[in-house]
Design a protein around this motif. Structure first.
Motif, PDB file in Angstrom:
ATOM      1  N   LEU A 191    -105.940 -39.000 -13.163  1.00  0.00           N
ATOM      2  CA  LEU A 191    -105.729 -38.925 -11.709  1.00  0.00           C
ATOM      3  C   LEU A 191    -106.709 -39.766 -10.911  1.00  0.00           C
ATOM      4  CD1 LEU A 191    -104.986 -35.107 -11.361  1.00  0.00           C
ATOM      5  CD2 LEU A 191    -103.342 -36.992 -11.292  1.00  0.00           C
ATOM      6  N   THR A 192    -107.816 -40.156 -11.522  1.00  0.00           N
ATOM      7  CA  THR A 192    -108.811 -40.943 -10.797  1.00  0.00           C
ATOM      8  C   THR A 192    -108.490 -42.439 -10.807  1.00  0.00           C
ATOM      9  OG1 THR A 192    -110.253 -41.228 -12.716  1.00  0.00           O
ATOM     10  CG2 THR A 192    -110.613 -39.265 -11.337  1.00  0.00           C
ATOM     11  N   GLN A 193    -107.530 -42.818 -11.638  1.00  0.00           N
ATOM     12  CA  GLN A 193    -107.136 -44.231 -11.760  1.00  0.00           C
ATOM     13  C   GLN A 193    -105.805 -44.468 -11.062  1.00  0.00           C
ATOM     14  OE1 GLN A 193    -109.157 -46.563 -13.262  1.00  0.00           O
ATOM     15  NE2 GLN A 193    -110.569 -44.827 -13.255  1.00  0.00           N
ATOM     16  N   PRO A 194    -105.475 -45.734 -10.768  1.00  0.00           N
ATOM     17  CA  PRO A 194    -104.147 -46.004 -10.210  1.00  0.00           C
ATOM     18  C   PRO A 194    -103.066 -45.522 -11.190  1.00  0.00           C
ATOM     19  CG  PRO A 194    -105.566 -47.922  -9.988  1.00  0.00           C
ATOM     20  CD  PRO A 194    -106.297 -46.940 -10.859  1.00  0.00           C
ATOM     21  N   LYS A 216     -94.638 -40.985 -11.409  1.00  0.00           N
ATOM     22  CA  LYS A 216     -95.160 -40.100 -12.465  1.00  0.00           C
ATOM     23  C   LYS A 216     -95.932 -38.920 -11.871  1.00  0.00           C
ATOM     24  CE  LYS A 216     -93.925 -42.534 -16.111  1.00  0.00           C
ATOM     25  NZ  LYS A 216     -93.128 -42.049 -17.205  1.00  0.00           N
ATOM     26  N   TRP A 217     -96.631 -39.156 -10.775  1.00  0.00           N
ATOM     27  CA  TRP A 217     -97.360 -38.062 -10.141  1.00  0.00           C
ATOM     28  C   TRP A 217     -96.384 -37.021  -9.600  1.00  0.00           C
ATOM     29  CZ3 TRP A 217     -98.055 -36.719  -4.776  1.00  0.00           C
ATOM     30  CH2 TRP A 217     -98.965 -35.672  -4.598  1.00  0.00           C
ATOM     31  N   PHE A 218     -95.274 -37.485  -9.062  1.00  0.00           N
ATOM     32  CA  PHE A 218     -94.269 -36.544  -8.580  1.00  0.00           C
ATOM     33  C   PHE A 218     -93.648 -35.764  -9.743  1.00  0.00           C
ATOM     34  CE2 PHE A 218     -94.320 -39.237  -4.724  1.00  0.00           C
ATOM     35  CZ  PHE A 218     -94.610 -38.234  -3.813  1.00  0.00           C
ATOM     36  N   TYR A 219     -93.687 -36.329 -10.968  1.00  0.00           N
ATOM     37  CA  TYR A 219     -93.231 -35.618 -12.161  1.00  0.00           C
ATOM     38  C   TYR A 219     -94.196 -34.493 -12.537  1.00  0.00           C
ATOM     39  CZ  TYR A 219     -89.690 -39.192 -13.230  1.00  0.00           C
ATOM     40  OH  TYR A 219     -88.616 -40.038 -13.202  1.00  0.00           O
ATOM     41  N   LEU A 232     -98.119 -48.886  -8.407  1.00  0.00           N
ATOM     42  CA  LEU A 232     -99.286 -48.080  -8.761  1.00  0.00           C
ATOM     43  C   LEU A 232     -99.992 -47.627  -7.492  1.00  0.00           C
ATOM     44  CD1 LEU A 232    -100.789 -50.152 -11.719  1.00  0.00           C
ATOM     45  CD2 LEU A 232     -99.365 -48.098 -11.839  1.00  0.00           C
ATOM     46  N   HIS A 233    -100.480 -46.407  -7.514  1.00  0.00           N
ATOM     47  CA  HIS A 233    -101.136 -45.829  -6.345  1.00  0.00           C
ATOM     48  C   HIS A 233    -102.376 -45.062  -6.803  1.00  0.00           C
ATOM     49  CE1 HIS A 233    -101.213 -44.337  -2.220  1.00  0.00           C
ATOM     50  NE2 HIS A 233    -101.632 -43.205  -2.725  1.00  0.00           N
ATOM     51  N   THR A 234    -103.428 -45.153  -6.022  1.00  0.00           N
ATOM     52  CA  THR A 234    -104.623 -44.359  -6.291  1.00  0.00           C
ATOM     53  C   THR A 234    -104.589 -43.144  -5.371  1.00  0.00           C
ATOM     54  OG1 THR A 234    -105.869 -46.347  -6.875  1.00  0.00           O
ATOM     55  CG2 THR A 234    -107.142 -44.355  -6.353  1.00  0.00           C
ATOM     56  N   LEU A 235    -104.544 -41.973  -5.968  1.00  0.00           N
ATOM     57  CA  LEU A 235    -104.513 -40.737  -5.183  1.00  0.00           C
ATOM     58  C   LEU A 235    -105.844 -40.514  -4.487  1.00  0.00           C
ATOM     59  CD1 LEU A 235    -102.838 -38.286  -7.734  1.00  0.00           C
ATOM     60  CD2 LEU A 235    -101.750 -39.410  -5.769  1.00  0.00           C
ATOM     61  N   LYS A 290    -107.755 -33.330  -6.431  1.00  0.00           N
ATOM     62  CA  LYS A 290    -108.199 -31.936  -6.516  1.00  0.00           C
ATOM     63  C   LYS A 290    -107.024 -30.982  -6.364  1.00  0.00           C
ATOM     64  CE  LYS A 290    -111.463 -28.625  -4.430  1.00  0.00           C
ATOM     65  NZ  LYS A 290    -110.703 -27.521  -4.931  1.00  0.00           N
ATOM     66  N   LEU A 291    -106.149 -31.264  -5.431  1.00  0.00           N
ATOM     67  CA  LEU A 291    -104.972 -30.425  -5.218  1.00  0.00           C
ATOM     68  C   LEU A 291    -104.124 -30.336  -6.489  1.00  0.00           C
ATOM     69  CD1 LEU A 291    -102.769 -29.509  -2.603  1.00  0.00           C
ATOM     70  CD2 LEU A 291    -101.648 -31.264  -3.952  1.00  0.00           C
ATOM     71  N   THR A 292    -103.940 -31.447  -7.157  1.00  0.00           N
ATOM     72  CA  THR A 292    -103.122 -31.486  -8.373  1.00  0.00           C
ATOM     73  C   THR A 292    -103.739 -30.610  -9.454  1.00  0.00           C
ATOM     74  OG1 THR A 292    -102.426 -33.742  -7.829  1.00  0.00           O
ATOM     75  CG2 THR A 292    -102.055 -32.999 -10.084  1.00  0.00           C
ATOM     76  N   VAL A 293    -105.033 -30.750  -9.660  1.00  0.00           N
ATOM     77  CA  VAL A 293    -105.725 -29.955 -10.682  1.00  0.00           C
ATOM     78  C   VAL A 293    -105.721 -28.475 -10.298  1.00  0.00           C
ATOM     79  CG1 VAL A 293    -107.966 -29.543 -11.800  1.00  0.00           C
ATOM     80  CG2 VAL A 293    -107.122 -31.885 -11.485  1.00  0.00           C
ATOM     81  N   ASP A 294    -105.983 -28.189  -9.030  1.00  0.00           N
ATOM     82  CA  ASP A 294    -105.997 -26.792  -8.569  1.00  0.00           C
ATOM     83  C   ASP A 294    -104.613 -26.157  -8.721  1.00  0.00           C
ATOM     84  OD1 ASP A 294    -108.672 -27.075  -7.954  1.00  0.00           O
ATOM     85  OD2 ASP A 294    -108.363 -27.142  -5.770  1.00  0.00           O
ATOM     86  N   LEU A 295    -103.577 -26.895  -8.366  1.00  0.00           N
ATOM     87  CA  LEU A 295    -102.214 -26.371  -8.484  1.00  0.00           C
ATOM     88  C   LEU A 295    -101.854 -26.159  -9.950  1.00  0.00           C
ATOM     89  CD1 LEU A 295     -99.577 -25.505  -7.117  1.00  0.00           C
ATOM     90  CD2 LEU A 295     -98.894 -27.920  -7.116  1.00  0.00           C
ATOM     91  N   TYR A 296    -102.248 -27.096 -10.809  1.00  0.00           N
ATOM     92  CA  TYR A 296    -101.993 -26.933 -12.239  1.00  0.00           C
ATOM     93  C   TYR A 296    -102.701 -25.683 -12.762  1.00  0.00           C
ATOM     94  CZ  TYR A 296    -101.818 -27.603 -17.227  1.00  0.00           C
ATOM     95  OH  TYR A 296    -101.612 -27.397 -18.567  1.00  0.00           O
ATOM     96  N   ASN A 297    -103.946 -25.488 -12.350  1.00  0.00           N
ATOM     97  CA  ASN A 297    -104.697 -24.300 -12.790  1.00  0.00           C
ATOM     98  C   ASN A 297    -104.053 -23.015 -12.266  1.00  0.00           C
ATOM     99  OD1 ASN A 297    -106.529 -25.831 -14.249  1.00  0.00           O
ATOM    100  ND2 ASN A 297    -107.966 -25.983 -12.540  1.00  0.00           N
TER     101      ASN A 297
END
Length: 167
Positions: free
Chosen positions: A57-60, A65-68, A120-123, A129-136
């Motif tokens: 997530l820290t890279q482009p 894929k992020w929406f996946y 390619l996009h850099t979040l 953080k939101l992605t990791v928190d939501l996954y957790n």
């Protein structure tokens, strides 16, 4: 009968190539009584987890894929917290979900629509953080497997469909 997430998504998809409307209408009527949050949670959490493992997530990253990752996480969350069949669109899934990143996500949906598949996009750090928190959050969710509803209505639909196709 086993709350097949792929079938439920096909039934709710806004994109329809061809269909037997009477059959899909009847199946759509029956579907809610067979939805099982545990099966949907397992399916969507697995999709999101596999997609997330394949990216840094820290890279482009490919925005698509992020929406996946995001959509299945929200669908899993919906299945447990709201119950029923999760909506197909991200906008609907986000309606009951409170996040300070809603505008960023909406902007990325619009951006994705304008870009090609290889974009390619850099979040932002907030979205990372939101992605990791939501996954957790979704990883910690649980749902008890419910006793499936009576198969009778599905069996009748199957028989009537066969009778229509093979009179």
């Amino acid at each position: 009968r086993k709350s097949n997430a792929v079938l439920l998504e096909w039934l709710r998809s806004p994109i329809v190539y061809t269909q037997d409307e009477a059959f899909t209408d009847h199946l759509n009527e029956l579907a809610p009584q067979y939805v099982q949050a545990a099966a949907l949670l397992h399916h969507y959490r697995g999709i999101a987890g596999n997609a997330l493992k394949a990216m840094d997530l820290t890279q482009p990253i490919k925005l698509k894929k992020w929406f996946y990752v995001l959509r299945p996480l929200l669908a899993a969350r919906w299945a447990v917290k709201q119950g029923g069949i999760p909506p197909m669109t991200l906008v609907e899934l986000m309606n009951e979900w409170q996040t300070d990143c809603a505008t960023q996500i909406t902007d990325l949906v619009a951006l994705k629509a304008e870009q090609n598949e290889s974009y390619l996009h850099t979040l932002s750090p907030e979205l990372q953080k939101l992605t990791v928190d939501l996954y957790n959050e979704v990883s910690a969710l649980s749902a008890t497997a419910a006793e499936p509803a009576d198969s009778g209505p599905l069996n009748e639909l199957f028989r009537s469909t066969l009778a229509t196709i093979y009179p």
